[in-house]
Structure formats: structure tokens, C-alpha cells
Design a protein around this motif. Sequence first.
Motif, short mmCIF file in Angstrom:
data_model
loop_
_atom_site.label_atom_id
_atom_site.label_comp_id
_atom_site.label_asym_id
_atom_site.label_seq_id
_atom_site.Cartn_x
_atom_site.Cartn_y
_atom_site.Cartn_z
N HIS A 203 11.54 38.66 57.00
CA HIS A 203 12.00 37.85 55.88
C HIS A 203 13.10 36.91 56.35
CE1 HIS A 203 10.23 41.39 53.93
NE2 HIS A 203 9.99 40.61 52.89
N HIS A 204 13.01 35.64 55.92
CA HIS A 204 14.03 34.64 56.23
C HIS A 204 14.74 34.24 54.93
CE1 HIS A 204 12.24 33.22 60.31
NE2 HIS A 204 11.71 34.39 59.97
N TYR A 205 16.05 34.07 55.03
CA TYR A 205 16.84 33.69 53.86
C TYR A 205 17.70 32.47 54.19
CZ TYR A 205 15.56 38.37 52.30
OH TYR A 205 14.85 39.50 51.94
N GLY A 206 17.86 31.58 53.18
CA GLY A 206 18.69 30.40 53.34
C GLY A 206 20.17 30.71 53.16
N PRO A 207 21.03 29.71 53.34
CA PRO A 207 22.48 29.93 53.20
C PRO A 207 22.87 30.47 51.83
CG PRO A 207 22.03 27.82 54.23
CD PRO A 207 20.72 28.35 53.76
N ALA A 208 22.09 30.13 50.80
CA ALA A 208 22.41 30.61 49.45
C ALA A 208 21.78 31.97 49.15
CB ALA A 208 21.94 29.59 48.42
N GLY A 209 21.09 32.54 50.13
CA GLY A 209 20.46 33.85 49.92
C GLY A 209 19.05 33.78 49.39
N ASN A 210 18.49 32.58 49.23
CA ASN A 210 17.13 32.44 48.72
C ASN A 210 16.12 32.71 49.83
OD1 ASN A 210 18.39 29.88 49.65
ND2 ASN A 210 16.28 29.10 49.48
N LEU A 211 14.97 33.29 49.47
CA LEU A 211 13.91 33.58 50.41
C LEU A 211 13.25 32.29 50.87
CD1 LEU A 211 12.19 35.84 51.78
CD2 LEU A 211 10.66 35.69 49.80
N THR A 212 13.18 32.06 52.19
CA THR A 212 12.57 30.84 52.72
C THR A 212 11.28 31.11 53.47
OG1 THR A 212 13.91 30.97 54.75
CG2 THR A 212 14.80 29.69 52.90
N PRO A 230 -1.45 35.71 53.79
CA PRO A 230 -1.30 35.02 55.08
C PRO A 230 -0.28 35.72 55.98
CG PRO A 230 -0.12 33.83 53.38
CD PRO A 230 -0.88 34.91 52.68
N SER A 231 -0.41 35.49 57.27
CA SER A 231 0.56 36.07 58.21
C SER A 231 1.92 35.39 58.07
CB SER A 231 0.06 35.92 59.65
OG SER A 231 0.06 34.55 60.04
N GLU A 232 1.93 34.18 57.55
CA GLU A 232 3.20 33.46 57.38
C GLU A 232 3.15 32.65 56.09
OE1 GLU A 232 5.71 29.93 59.68
OE2 GLU A 232 4.38 31.27 60.83
N ARG A 233 4.19 32.75 55.31
CA ARG A 233 4.30 31.97 54.08
C ARG A 233 5.72 31.41 53.99
NH1 ARG A 233 2.08 35.13 49.38
NH2 ARG A 233 0.11 34.06 49.78
N ARG A 234 5.82 30.07 53.87
CA ARG A 234 7.12 29.38 53.83
C ARG A 234 7.38 28.87 52.42
NH1 ARG A 234 10.19 29.85 58.70
NH2 ARG A 234 8.64 30.40 60.30
N TYR A 235 8.67 28.94 52.01
CA TYR A 235 9.07 28.54 50.67
C TYR A 235 10.11 27.43 50.71
CZ TYR A 235 7.00 33.08 49.43
OH TYR A 235 6.15 34.15 49.28
N ARG A 236 10.11 26.61 49.67
CA ARG A 236 11.19 25.63 49.48
C ARG A 236 12.37 26.31 48.80
NH1 ARG A 236 6.48 22.93 48.10
NH2 ARG A 236 5.98 21.14 49.48
N ASP A 237 13.46 25.59 48.72
CA ASP A 237 14.66 26.15 48.09
C ASP A 237 14.42 26.50 46.62
OD1 ASP A 237 16.04 25.98 50.44
OD2 ASP A 237 17.00 24.06 49.97
N ASN A 238 13.49 25.77 45.98
CA ASN A 238 13.23 26.04 44.56
C ASN A 238 12.20 27.16 44.36
OD1 ASN A 238 10.83 24.84 45.31
ND2 ASN A 238 11.09 23.01 44.03
N GLY A 239 11.75 27.78 45.45
CA GLY A 239 10.84 28.91 45.34
C GLY A 239 9.37 28.57 45.44
#
Length: 316
Positions: A203-212, A230-239
Amino acid sequence: MINRQPEGIPIGGQFAAAHHAEPGVSLSIAPRPRNTMPALGSAAAGYTDRLDEDGSLVLQVRMENGRPNDAADGTAAIIHYSTDPAGCTREVFYTDGILHDGSGDKPTERRTWPSGRTELVRGFRRPHHGHTVQQDSPDGQPASVKTSAEGHVITGYYADGRLQNPAPRTPARVEVRTDGTRIEQLAPFGELADLPDGTPSEHHYGPAGNLTAEIRRFGGYGWDSDYGDPSERRYRDNGTICKEVYRYQGVLLDSPVGKPALIEYAEDGSVTRQIAKPFQWDPYRHEEVRPNARVTRHQAWKYSRKEPVPRYVPAR
């Protein structure tokens, strides 16, 4: 008779008896600096210096009763120096000839580089092996703590040299970067892998703690699930989802549910880009198929381990 000896030169030439000033040069070879770092152990504390053939200090050892033993001020019993200007200084801690297990405020090893990079290692050594096997200390401290020259900190928990969660859902490895971003990785059975309930390994998290980002792994490889995740799923800051990647053993491969290997999305969910990676044979059943023919993958999701790696207890 004419005197042929030049004025001011004693009779007898260069071999004549005369007093000469000694040159201010010493022929002894002093240790050269290593990595611009001073020696950590002093002769007053009982350390013996060992030099290489060029006269550089490469090792300091402190013995008590014939066994390695740390100094009273806590300095490591054995200190290795590198002659490479970019190399590390390695300190190894002992108490009465026994390698320290990393409990308390003292690790088993400490490595320091001129760039400011550091690494703390906790663990043990097997009989007749010279390297430290990483393992969390008996009081629960992580086996590996690395700090990069930029200030990023990577903490890793190990059992008998294998990366492993210290508790059922506690990450085995955590990387915290100076910009506030964070990466957490799960290793339930001694290797990077999803949890049995399907929780992604990374799991990757941004500076604000949101899941990226979420990344699924099996045996350390990027690998999509049996259920079409999927093996990889990327998110924007808005989810919203911005990218999905499907892999088999770390290699891009179209999804078993028919989706392309890579898909990128706009914020409204529409597809902006996709890459198809069909396979020419079934990697699961090894059945030959016609070129460019699409087949349905069958993926057997089996863990190589069912139980956590047991801790190794060195004999004393």
C-alpha cells in the motif's frame, strides 16, 4: 703547487667527515584517512589496529580474555574500515565473545557511509558463517533500519533472514520518505505476498495519508488475483482510479477476465489509454494454442508457505 679544491668544500670531497642536518622526513607509514572519518576505537581502550599493505587502517579489534568485547563506553568490539572513499564503516557489537542480539539500544551491527546513509542490523550468525542473518531482536525491535542520505527511513522485520510481518496484519517493511509519503509491504509467510483474505501486499500513501496505490504480490512477484483484481491499482488524490496493471509472475499480461494488461482512466472513469499483452501459450496449463488466440487463464493461487517462518535461536 695549485690547490684544486674549491673554496668552502672540505678536503675529501663528498665523503669527507662533516656535520649535516638530518632531513625532517619520517620513514614510518602512518595510516591514511578512510572516508574522512576518524578511528572509532582508541589504543587506550584496548583496541589493536590492523593495516593493509598500503598502511591504511582497515580493522580494529578489542579483546578481553581472548574474546571480542565492546569497550566500556559502548564502542563496538570489531570495527571494519573501507579504503574506498565512498565505502562504509562497519561496527560489530559483542559481549564476552557473544554477538549482540540487538536488544535494548545496541544493534548487532551498525554501518555508516560518508554520504550520511546509515544502516542498523539486528540478528545472529550461524556457526562457521561470517555474515549476520537478519532477525528481529528478542525485545521486538526490527532487524533492519536504513536511513538514506536524503533522510528516507526504511524499516524491515525479519525472521531467520526472511522478511515477515511481526504481527498478523502489521507490515513487514515500511518506507517513510521526507516528503511525507509512505509505503507499507506485507509478508505473511516469509516473502512479499497478499494476505490469505485477499488484502494486497503493498500500500502506498500520500503526504496527507490518502491511499495512492495498491499492489498485489505472490512469491515476491506482481500478480493479479483469481477474482480479476489487478496486480497494481493507482489512485488520484481524490480517490478515483487512474491506472490498473495486470501481471503474471511480474510480467505484463492481459487479465483472466478479459481486460487489457494496462488501462489508464480519466477522472470520470472513461478509458484514456490501454495496452493489450495477450500470450501465445497458456502459462498455467502449458497447452499450445493458435497464434494470437485468446484463452481463459486459470490461476491456482497457492501460497508457498502456510505458516510464519520460525525464529532461529542461536546456541550459546
